[in-house]
Design a protein around this motif. Structure first.
Motif, PDB file in Angstrom:
ATOM      1  N   ALA A 100      -0.504   8.052   6.195  1.00 19.85           N
ATOM      2  CA  ALA A 100      -1.869   7.894   6.715  1.00 19.85           C
ATOM      3  C   ALA A 100      -2.561   6.691   6.079  1.00 19.85           C
ATOM      4  CB  ALA A 100      -2.674   9.162   6.466  1.00 19.85           C
ATOM      5  N   LEU A 101      -2.352   6.480   4.776  1.00 22.86           N
ATOM      6  CA  LEU A 101      -2.943   5.334   4.106  1.00 22.86           C
ATOM      7  C   LEU A 101      -2.462   4.031   4.718  1.00 22.86           C
ATOM      8  CD1 LEU A 101      -2.710   6.463   0.368  1.00 22.86           C
ATOM      9  CD2 LEU A 101      -4.810   6.065   1.655  1.00 22.86           C
ATOM     10  N   PHE A 102      -1.165   3.947   4.981  1.00 22.14           N
ATOM     11  CA  PHE A 102      -0.582   2.732   5.556  1.00 22.14           C
ATOM     12  C   PHE A 102      -1.095   2.493   6.971  1.00 22.14           C
ATOM     13  CE2 PHE A 102       3.051   0.764   7.893  1.00 22.14           C
ATOM     14  CZ  PHE A 102       2.952  -0.491   7.324  1.00 22.14           C
ATOM     15  N   LEU A 103      -1.091   3.538   7.796  1.00 21.84           N
ATOM     16  CA  LEU A 103      -1.510   3.397   9.188  1.00 21.84           C
ATOM     17  C   LEU A 103      -3.006   3.089   9.294  1.00 21.84           C
ATOM     18  CD1 LEU A 103       0.526   6.325  10.813  1.00 21.84           C
ATOM     19  CD2 LEU A 103       1.006   3.861  10.925  1.00 21.84           C
ATOM     20  N   LEU A 104      -3.817   3.704   8.435  1.00 23.86           N
ATOM     21  CA  LEU A 104      -5.252   3.432   8.472  1.00 23.86           C
ATOM     22  C   LEU A 104      -5.562   2.015   8.015  1.00 23.86           C
ATOM     23  CD1 LEU A 104      -6.790   6.788   7.207  1.00 23.86           C
ATOM     24  CD2 LEU A 104      -7.049   5.767   9.468  1.00 23.86           C
ATOM     25  N   PHE A 105      -4.801   1.508   7.042  1.00 21.94           N
ATOM     26  CA  PHE A 105      -4.998   0.119   6.620  1.00 21.94           C
ATOM     27  C   PHE A 105      -4.695  -0.826   7.776  1.00 21.94           C
ATOM     28  CE2 PHE A 105      -3.464  -3.922   4.893  1.00 21.94           C
ATOM     29  CZ  PHE A 105      -4.528  -4.262   4.076  1.00 21.94           C
ATOM     30  N   LEU A 106      -3.563  -0.604   8.463  1.00 19.90           N
ATOM     31  CA  LEU A 106      -3.227  -1.445   9.615  1.00 19.90           C
ATOM     32  C   LEU A 106      -4.272  -1.287  10.719  1.00 19.90           C
ATOM     33  CD1 LEU A 106       0.654  -0.985   9.903  1.00 19.90           C
ATOM     34  CD2 LEU A 106      -0.633  -2.829   8.794  1.00 19.90           C
ATOM     35  N   ILE A 129       0.811  -1.217   0.000  1.00 21.94           N
ATOM     36  CA  ILE A 129       0.000   0.000   0.000  1.00 21.94           C
ATOM     37  C   ILE A 129       0.850   1.276   0.000  1.00 21.94           C
ATOM     38  CG2 ILE A 129      -1.451   1.393   1.557  1.00 21.94           C
ATOM     39  CD1 ILE A 129      -3.284  -0.925   1.833  1.00 21.94           C
ATOM     40  N   PRO A 130       1.873   1.420   0.873  1.00 17.22           N
ATOM     41  CA  PRO A 130       2.673   2.662   0.805  1.00 17.22           C
ATOM     42  C   PRO A 130       3.354   2.845  -0.552  1.00 17.22           C
ATOM     43  CG  PRO A 130       3.113   1.475   2.844  1.00 17.22           C
ATOM     44  CD  PRO A 130       2.315   0.555   1.979  1.00 17.22           C
TER      45      PRO A 130
END
Length: 253
Positions: free
Chosen positions: A103-109, A74-75
């Protein structure tokens, strides 16, 4: 660039993302056994689930490695998207767009964690409580992990919505007024989506749909905050331009 060159550039970016996903999945295969034992730790089955064919073993390996590879990819996918659109953005817009990648990476996790630690156990234990000694429970690895992925993985993807909404609001494509007007239709679509993504039972449908509706309201709030900030920046910019024009006019006089 011509349309054909844009399409070729997009194709290059997509191929790069696909290659990174495949390489990530290949690396994650070496950690699949550890992940497998950790994921079934609460089943009390001594590390073994039933399989109906040798192909099920391969399926389970690739399901687990695939989800882990998505998290890794994703990142990189977001960075490739940023590289694709960066030439059309100003320096400030590039900096803002680049800040969305973490933010995309952290929200996916965060979505995966929410689905696995909160939603999945509640659905699983409720369904197990319906057994009440009537059935002999035999879990097959392929069906157990497919059920888990159906519950958990959509939350990882759905939790990306706040970043997408903020981004589209900054571009002027979305605004809170439009999102409020679309609330009824959006609720209907989200409920359909929750039913489609969840396992086929009423509890799973409810547990999947309610967080989607709450997430939509969070997106509306974030859109309103972003929209107010955008209007404030626009007013400041227009005020600076007006002040500069007045100074120029006075200087000319």
């Amino acid at each position: 660039m011509s349309l054909l060159n844009h399409l070729n550039e997009l194709r290059r970016r997509l191929i790069a993302v696909f290659v990174v996903f495949i390489l990530s999945a290949a690396v994650m295969l070496f950690f699949t056994k550890r992940l497998y034992l950790w994921l079934i730790r609460d089943l009390h089955v001594d590390g073994q689930l039933a399989v109906l064919s040798p192909a099920d073993i391969v399926t389970v390996y690739f399901m687990i490695a695939g989800v882990a590879a998505i998290a890794v990819t994703i990142p990189f996918a977001a960075w490739q998207l940023w590289l694709f659109v960066a030439p059309a953005l100003t320096r400030k817009e590039r900096r803002i767009a680049l800040s969305y990648i973490p933010a995309l990476f952290l929200l996916f996790l965060g979505g995966i964690a929410f689905g696995y630690f909160i939603v999945f156990p509640n659905i699983f234990h409720f369904l197990m409580s319906m057994n009440d000694g009537m059935f002999q429970l035999v879990f097959t690895a392929e069906r157990y992990f497919r059920f888990m992925m159906q519950v958990v993985l959509p939350f990882g993807l759905i939790f990306e919505l706040p970043v997408i909404v903020v981004f589209l609001t900054n571009l002027g494509i979305l605004n809170p007024v439009r999102m409020r007007k679309m609330r009824k239709i959006s609720y209907f679509v989200l409920i359909i989506l929750g039913v489609a993504l969840s396992p086929p039972d009423f509890v799973s449908d409810t547990v999947m749909s309610v967080p989607l509706l709450l997430l939509y309201e969070i997106c509306v709030t974030l859109s309103a905050i972003t929209w107010r900030r955008k209007l404030k920046r626009r007013a400041q910019s227009e005020g600076e331009l007006s002040a500069a024009a007045e100074q120029t006019h006075e200087h000319n006089l």
